[in-house]
Structures are given as C-alpha cells and as structure tokens.
Write an enzyme that holds these catalytic residues in place. Structure first.
Site, mmCIF file in Angstrom:
data_model
loop_
_atom_site.group_PDB
_atom_site.id
_atom_site.type_symbol
_atom_site.label_atom_id
_atom_site.label_comp_id
_atom_site.label_asym_id
_atom_site.label_seq_id
_atom_site.Cartn_x
_atom_site.Cartn_y
_atom_site.Cartn_z
ATOM 1 N N VAL A 18 0.844 -1.192 0.000
ATOM 2 C CA VAL A 18 0.000 0.000 0.000
ATOM 3 C C VAL A 18 0.881 1.245 0.000
ATOM 4 C CG1 VAL A 18 -1.725 1.284 1.334
ATOM 5 C CG2 VAL A 18 -1.844 -1.205 1.208
ATOM 6 N N CYS A 19 0.505 2.214 -0.815
ATOM 7 C CA CYS A 19 1.262 3.463 -0.918
ATOM 8 C C CYS A 19 0.390 4.622 -0.432
ATOM 9 C CB CYS A 19 1.700 3.700 -2.359
ATOM 10 S SG CYS A 19 2.615 5.236 -2.581
#
Length: 95
Positions: A18-19
């Site tokens: 996840v960014c």
C-alpha cells in the site's frame, strides 16, 4: 501494509504494498511531496491507519500513484477500471 493477494488499485503496487503517506517512513520526504507530519510516527493509532486505508480505497490519490497504468485507467476509463477490478476479485474468489 500489504494486500495478499494484491489489489488492482492506483495506490497499491503490483506486489500488494500500500502506498499512502501515513505508512511512509518517518521524517522529511526526499521528494518534498509530503510533510513530515503526514508520514508514519509512533503516535499513529491502528484506527487512524485503517481509516486512511479505507479512505484510499474509496478515493484514490491519482497524483501519487503506485500503479501508473491503473491511475490512467481510473482517470480516463472508469467503467473499464471497475470491470477489471470486479474480474480480478472474481478470479481471486474462484468464481
């Protein structure tokens, strides 16, 4: 944070990572995109992290994409993006 299996989403890398800002390493951002206060710190609660992820899933940040092709598709052809997401989930569920 990582989704297993990975999700097709503008802010999720191909490996499922996840960014989002709240999960980025603490301190100043070398690219100067984020303020230090937006990045990870030990005072972040689990609730705040989960709410940030839910928000990201509902409203992707296309300016800071992890999956550029997905960002373009989301922006330019939302019906096709949604079709691919549904197809991917069905495949993962074996439907």
């Amino acid at each position: 944070m990582k989704f297993e299996p990975p999700l097709f989403h503008p802010n999720i890398y191909a490996d499922g990572t996840v960014c989002i800002s709240i999960l980025h390493t603490p301190g100043d951002d070398p690219t100067m995109y984020e303020q230090a206060s937006e990045r990870w710190s030990p005072v972040q609660s689990v609730e705040k992290v989960i709410l940030s992820v839910i928000s990201m899933l509902a409203e992707p940040n296309l300016e800071s994409g992890a999956n550029i092709d997905c960002c373009k598709l989301y922006r330019d052809n939302r019906p096709e993006y949604e079709r691919l997401v549904r197809q991917s989930i069905k495949e993962q569920l074996g439907l």
